[in-house]
Design an enzyme around this catalytic site. Structure first.
Site, PDB file in Angstrom:
ATOM      1  N   ASP A 101       0.844  -1.193   0.000  1.00  0.00           N
ATOM      2  CA  ASP A 101       0.000   0.000   0.000  1.00  0.00           C
ATOM      3  C   ASP A 101       0.882   1.246   0.000  1.00  0.00           C
ATOM      4  O   ASP A 101       2.064   1.184   0.355  1.00  0.00           O
ATOM      5  CB  ASP A 101      -0.939   0.006   1.200  1.00  0.00           C
ATOM      6  CG  ASP A 101      -0.203   0.198   2.515  1.00  0.00           C
ATOM      7  OD1 ASP A 101       0.721  -0.602   2.784  1.00  0.00           O
ATOM      8  OD2 ASP A 101      -0.530   1.138   3.274  1.00  0.00           O
ATOM      9  N   GLU A 159      -0.022  -0.640   5.820  1.00  0.00           N
ATOM     10  CA  GLU A 159       1.040  -0.097   6.677  1.00  0.00           C
ATOM     11  C   GLU A 159       0.976   1.417   6.761  1.00  0.00           C
ATOM     12  O   GLU A 159       1.162   2.002   7.833  1.00  0.00           O
ATOM     13  CB  GLU A 159       2.406  -0.555   6.143  1.00  0.00           C
ATOM     14  CG  GLU A 159       3.571  -0.254   7.079  1.00  0.00           C
ATOM     15  CD  GLU A 159       4.203   1.116   6.837  1.00  0.00           C
ATOM     16  OE1 GLU A 159       5.039   1.522   7.660  1.00  0.00           O
ATOM     17  OE2 GLU A 159       3.845   1.784   5.838  1.00  0.00           O
TER      18      GLU A 159
END
Length: 337
Positions: free
Chosen positions: A78, A148
């Protein structure tokens, strides 16, 4: 390198921002599937595992040969939001070469590290087929996180629910860090953690005219600014009771001039903190204001706003308890409100 470049181009092109308010969650799933398929090709049987916040981590495990250690490869697919696309020098989701470097959202943090893992596996394996039993001299665990950048600690909760996977690792390799200088191999032995806190100030039933009520009515934006100003002293040191800010870094020191150039500090600006650059970056806490909810300058009207909010990012030094520091920050904000 051409293969790595193409893979990074393909992965950067997927806008995998783990915030459904910004991007369709299907894009994150698409990125997860890309990572899964890429590591399967390299001989690591990987699958998508749902984590507590609703995002997917890509988890894989290739058992070690008899007597060999197991290495856990960590990364995340991500990326951060792009904010104002017009501020970018090149399209954020289009890998672009400029001055000998590749630019794009996630090109380094952390999609470039995904590709680095893949390239390292190929180099380690050499000409041996990925499916061969002796393809790798060590066991391999893959953990590719899906949120994250959102700081929701979803993988933390997944790890607590599946401790056996992580206990099987003898060492964890994380490539989500920089070098001390360009071209200098660097081993990072610790990184600061992070805790996000959102502070909200509400004082009025609705916004009111600044000419008729300003000076007597409580001003949430002004109150928020005053609260945030107590987080640091005039030198930029963290000043929150219960959060120590005098640690000293024992590792390699970051040259002052190099830091100014690397960080893009303008002429006439002063570096923050009373410690060395490395003390400030590696050993001490810092509270950064990531965003403020308030009307933008363009289109602002003569009104006292009814509410305001800020998102704070607390960087936690090695060895400190994130929950204790978070609680100290929250207590301080209540105390100065």
């Amino acid at each position: 390198m051409p293969r790595a470049h193409q893979e990074l181009t393909d992965l950067v092109a997927i806008p995998s921002i783990a915030d459904e308010r910004i991007v369709d969650p299907a894009e994150c799933v698409r990125a997860a599937e890309w990572v899964r398929d890429a590591f399967r090709t390299e001989g690591i049987p990987a699958d998508l595992e749902l984590t507590p916040d609703g995002t997917y981590s890509v988890i894989g495990h290739r058992p070690a040969p008899e007597g060999a250690p197991t290495v856990l490869l960590y990364c995340h697919y991500d990326v951060q939001p792009i904010l104002d696309e017009h501020e970018w020098l090149s399209p954020p989701f289009e890998l672009t070469e400029r001055d000998g470097r590749w630019y794009g959202r996630g090109a380094t943090d952390c999609k470039g590290n995904v590709i680095a893992h893949l390239a390292a596996l190929r180099a380690l394996r050499g000409d041996t087929p990925a499916a061969a039993a002796d393809a790798y001299p060590v066991g391999l665990i893959l953990v590719a996180e899906g949120s994250e950048e959102q700081g929701r600690a979803s993988l933390d909760r997944y790890a607590l629910e599946h401790p056996e996977l992580f206990r099987a690792a003898d060492v964890i390799l994380i490539q989500d860090a920089g070098n001390i200088a360009f071209g200098v191999p660097t081993l990072s032995v610790s990184l600061r953690g992070a805790v996000d806190v959102i502070v909200r100030v509400e004082a009025l039933e609705a916004s009111v005219h600044s000419g008729m009520f300003g000076g007597a009515a409580t001003d949430p934006i002004a109150a928020l600014v005053q609260m945030l100003a107590t987080l640091r002293d005039e030198h930029g040191n963290t000043t929150v009771p219960g959060i120590r800010a005098d640690q000293v870094w024992q590792g390699v020191q970051y040259d002052e001039d190099a830091f100014r150039q690397d960080s893009g500090m303008l002429v006439g600006t002063e570096r923050l903190g009373s410690g060395t650059v490395s003390d400030q970056l590696c050993a001490r806490p810092v509270i950064t204001i990531l965003g403020i909810d308030a009307p933008p300058v363009v289109g602002a009207v003569a009104a006292i706003q009814a509410k305001a909010a800020a998102k704070l990012n607390l960087r936690v030094p090695p060895g400190e308890d994130p929950a204790e520091l978070r609680d100290a920050l929250i207590a301080h904000l209540h105390a100065v409100a």
